[in-house]
Design a protein around this motif. Structure first.
Motif, PDB file in Angstrom:
ATOM      1  N   CYS A 150       1.194  15.260   6.653  1.00  0.00           N
ATOM      2  CA  CYS A 150       1.167  14.200   5.640  1.00  0.00           C
ATOM      3  C   CYS A 150       2.584  13.711   5.382  1.00  0.00           C
ATOM      4  N   ASN A 151       2.778  12.389   5.476  1.00  0.00           N
ATOM      5  CA  ASN A 151       4.082  11.788   5.191  1.00  0.00           C
ATOM      6  C   ASN A 151       4.213  11.342   3.743  1.00  0.00           C
ATOM      7  N   ASP A 152       3.104  11.327   3.003  1.00  0.00           N
ATOM      8  CA  ASP A 152       3.173  10.991   1.583  1.00  0.00           C
ATOM      9  C   ASP A 152       3.790  12.173   0.836  1.00  0.00           C
ATOM     10  N   VAL A 153       4.487  11.882  -0.233  1.00  0.00           N
ATOM     11  CA  VAL A 153       5.130  12.959  -0.990  1.00  0.00           C
ATOM     12  C   VAL A 153       4.644  12.876  -2.434  1.00  0.00           C
ATOM     13  N   CYS A 154       3.376  13.238  -2.644  1.00  0.00           N
ATOM     14  CA  CYS A 154       2.855  13.270  -4.008  1.00  0.00           C
ATOM     15  C   CYS A 154       3.627  14.320  -4.800  1.00  0.00           C
ATOM     16  N   ALA A 155       3.880  14.028  -6.061  1.00  0.00           N
ATOM     17  CA  ALA A 155       4.793  14.849  -6.850  1.00  0.00           C
ATOM     18  C   ALA A 155       4.322  16.282  -7.020  1.00  0.00           C
ATOM     19  N   PHE A 156       3.003  16.503  -6.991  1.00  0.00           N
ATOM     20  CA  PHE A 156       2.455  17.830  -7.274  1.00  0.00           C
ATOM     21  C   PHE A 156       2.179  18.645  -6.021  1.00  0.00           C
ATOM     22  N   CYS A 157       2.288  18.045  -4.838  1.00  0.00           N
ATOM     23  CA  CYS A 157       1.658  18.609  -3.646  1.00  0.00           C
ATOM     24  C   CYS A 157       2.645  19.327  -2.737  1.00  0.00           C
ATOM     25  N   GLN A 195      -4.385  14.344   5.942  1.00  0.00           N
ATOM     26  CA  GLN A 195      -4.404  13.039   5.276  1.00  0.00           C
ATOM     27  C   GLN A 195      -5.177  12.113   6.210  1.00  0.00           C
ATOM     28  N   LEU A 196      -6.502  12.242   6.171  1.00  0.00           N
ATOM     29  CA  LEU A 196      -7.345  11.625   7.191  1.00  0.00           C
ATOM     30  C   LEU A 196      -7.226  10.105   7.203  1.00  0.00           C
ATOM     31  N   GLY A 197      -6.982   9.512   6.048  1.00  0.00           N
ATOM     32  CA  GLY A 197      -6.810   8.065   6.007  1.00  0.00           C
ATOM     33  C   GLY A 197      -5.573   7.584   6.733  1.00  0.00           C
ATOM     34  N   ALA A 198      -4.648   8.498   7.027  1.00  0.00           N
ATOM     35  CA  ALA A 198      -3.435   8.138   7.769  1.00  0.00           C
ATOM     36  C   ALA A 198      -3.644   8.196   9.273  1.00  0.00           C
ATOM     37  N   TRP A 199      -4.855   8.597   9.702  1.00  0.00           N
ATOM     38  CA  TRP A 199      -5.079   8.705  11.142  1.00  0.00           C
ATOM     39  C   TRP A 199      -4.722   7.388  11.826  1.00  0.00           C
ATOM     40  N   GLY A 200      -3.976   7.506  12.911  1.00  0.00           N
ATOM     41  CA  GLY A 200      -3.688   6.369  13.769  1.00  0.00           C
ATOM     42  C   GLY A 200      -2.420   5.619  13.468  1.00  0.00           C
ATOM     43  N   ARG A 201      -1.833   5.800  12.285  1.00  0.00           N
ATOM     44  CA  ARG A 201      -0.658   4.980  11.988  1.00  0.00           C
ATOM     45  C   ARG A 201       0.585   5.459  12.721  1.00  0.00           C
ATOM     46  N   ASP A 202       0.535   6.651  13.329  1.00  0.00           N
ATOM     47  CA  ASP A 202       1.648   7.127  14.142  1.00  0.00           C
ATOM     48  C   ASP A 202       1.420   6.881  15.628  1.00  0.00           C
ATOM     49  N   ASP A 234      -7.958   3.242   1.828  1.00  0.00           N
ATOM     50  CA  ASP A 234      -8.570   3.383   3.153  1.00  0.00           C
ATOM     51  C   ASP A 234      -9.932   2.700   3.247  1.00  0.00           C
ATOM     52  N   ILE A 235     -10.496   2.285   2.112  1.00  0.00           N
ATOM     53  CA  ILE A 235     -11.857   1.738   2.091  1.00  0.00           C
ATOM     54  C   ILE A 235     -11.789   0.241   2.399  1.00  0.00           C
ATOM     55  N   THR A 236     -11.804  -0.085   3.676  1.00  0.00           N
ATOM     56  CA  THR A 236     -11.687  -1.461   4.137  1.00  0.00           C
ATOM     57  C   THR A 236     -13.056  -2.003   4.553  1.00  0.00           C
ATOM     58  N   PRO A 237     -13.198  -3.327   4.640  1.00  0.00           N
ATOM     59  CA  PRO A 237     -14.466  -3.891   5.129  1.00  0.00           C
ATOM     60  C   PRO A 237     -14.823  -3.392   6.528  1.00  0.00           C
ATOM     61  N   GLU A 238     -13.815  -3.237   7.387  1.00  0.00           N
ATOM     62  CA  GLU A 238     -14.080  -2.758   8.747  1.00  0.00           C
ATOM     63  C   GLU A 238     -14.645  -1.337   8.733  1.00  0.00           C
TER      64      GLU A 238
END
Length: 430
Positions: A150-157, A195-202, A234-238
């Motif tokens: 995960c590349n996000d840095v949530c403050a608690f995680c 972070q499953l919603g991040a799949w593919g962005r790398d 992550d909840i897109t029309p596609e």
């Protein structure tokens, strides 16, 4: 010890999330190929794999307890530890608890763990012998990892530190593993990741989760497919358009954490409360009978009574089918642990009690709303003299019947019972 087959026995014990279940499945498959019989419960064994969790201080304590317990249970057995706890506590600290081998969380680490246990096996598979099936016999539901880190840095995680940077598996590799699970007998496959919603962005070119799901549906014969956890952005029309395929289960897990705009910003979440509500509304507009489940933290630093009330209000408005509630737990080297406004334990305890009461209220309402409907159930195990399974929208069901294991049948949903409902097969329904 040796099993009835004459092979050594390895117990793979898992704490924590669905990603850990997927990792444990990979380790178990490797051990079977190396000549072990594998079980997933505490028993007398030649080797133990403990896949740990470190998401809260309670998870840390459970991990330590299980490591010590297995060491005491089997002083002569090899004990290997993996998962998030070694990453947060340090490998040396885990060895001091009794581990013979400590591994990281990446694929190469898991392969090294299997080699370590295989080298110490009492009776490895003979040369030329056909390897055991890579997946557990009698499998009903399989967990397949599509993404790590995960590349996000949530403050608690603490997870970005324990799981590392994002790394997506190619859709072809994920689909191939799904198909192997199907061929081994799994009726349902759960796709999971840090972070499953991040799949593919790398990937190059970058892709989105809907590319992964459509690729799995096109390449496999999976009967029931779940996507384990997403966020509102992550909840897109596609993505939602894919739920026209009946193989995708009507169940979305959207992590909320807080319903307060102030607290969400302090947490460094990538959405607002208003955006969360809109995402839930889009899902309900497209997916009939959908279950939306979530995670919520009570008592984050600086959380006022008004902030907490906003969380309860948002939970009611969404109408979650299930809430996984946590009291805030300070994790070392996270921003939230250094924030002012740390709440006393008694405040967190009181808010947790209210949150859990609301969670039960909403769960009951969701289950009661489906009374009298007929939904498909995957029967997983015998329980209480009958059978236990889950509907497509993940309602636990208890029913009488003979030899239902790993079958998917239509079931008439009845009265609330335990954490689920009672069910009857249509031929027996009133």
């Amino acid at each position: 010890m040796a099993s009835r087959t004459g092979r050594p026995v390895a117990a793979v014990l898992t704490l924590g999330c669905k990603l850990n279940l997927a990792d444990s499945g990979e380790i178990a498959a490797g051990l079977r190929r190396a000549g072990f019989d594998v079980v997933d419960q505490v028993c007398e064994a030649d080797a133990y794999v403990i896949n740990t969790c470190s998401v809260t201080h309670v998870a840390d304590a459970k991990s330590r307890k299980l490591i010590r317990s297995m060491r005491r249970l089997a002083p002569q057995a090899r004990v290997a530890v993996t998962g998030c706890y070694p990453q947060s506590a340090g490998f040396d600290a885990v060895r001091e608890l009794g581990a013979d081998f400590v591994a990281g969380t990446r694929d190469a680490d898991k392969a090294e763990l299997v080699r370590f246990l295989a080298d110490g096996a009492a009776a490895p598979a003979a040369p030329g012998e056909s390897p055991p099936a890579p997946l557990a016999p009698g499998l009903t539901r399989a967990f397949v990892k599509a993404q790590e880190g995960c590349n996000d840095v949530c403050a608690f995680c603490i997870v970005p530190r324990t799981r590392g940077r994002e790394e997506s598996r190619p859709v072809e590799a994920v689909a191939a593993e799904v198909q192997r699970a199907v061929e081994a007998g799994a009726r349902e496959v759960v796709i999971t990741g840090t972070q499953l919603g991040a799949w593919g962005r790398d990937l190059d070119p970058p892709l989105r989760p809907h590319h992964l799901i459509s690729g799995i549906l096109e390449r496999t014969e999976v009967l029931r497919l779940r996507f384990s956890s997403l966020q509102p952005q992550d909840i897109t029309p596609e993505l939602l358009a894919l739920w026209q395929d009946p193989r995708l289960m009507p169940h979305f897990h959207l992590a909320l954490q807080s319903g307060s705009e102030t607290i969400l910003a302090a947490m460094r979440r990538r959405y607002t409360a208003a955006e969360f509500l809109r995402a839930a509304e889009r899902i309900r507009a497209v997916v009939p009978g959908v279950a939306i489940t979530t995670d919520v933290i009570a008592g984050f630093p600086g959380e006022t009574e008004a902030d907490f009330a906003a969380t309860l209000d948002l939970c009611r408005e969404v109408g979650f089918a299930r809430i996984h509630a946590f009291p805030y737990s300070p994790r070392s080297r996270t921003a939230a642990a250094r924030m002012p406004g740390q709440l006393p334990p008694e405040v967190k305890k009181e808010r947790m009690a209210r949150l859990l009461a609301l969670a039960e209220e909403l769960s009951l309402a969701f289950r009661r709303a489906h009374r009298g409907t007929v939904r498909p159930v995957l029967w997983e195990e015998e329980k209480e003299g009958g059978w236990f399974g889950h509907t497509d929208n993940y309602i636990p069901v208890y029913a009488a019947g003979a030899n239902l294991r790993n079958r998917v049948t239509p079931v008439h949903l009845g009265e609330v019972y335990h954490d689920g409902v009672r069910g009857t097969l249509p031929a027996e329904a009133p």
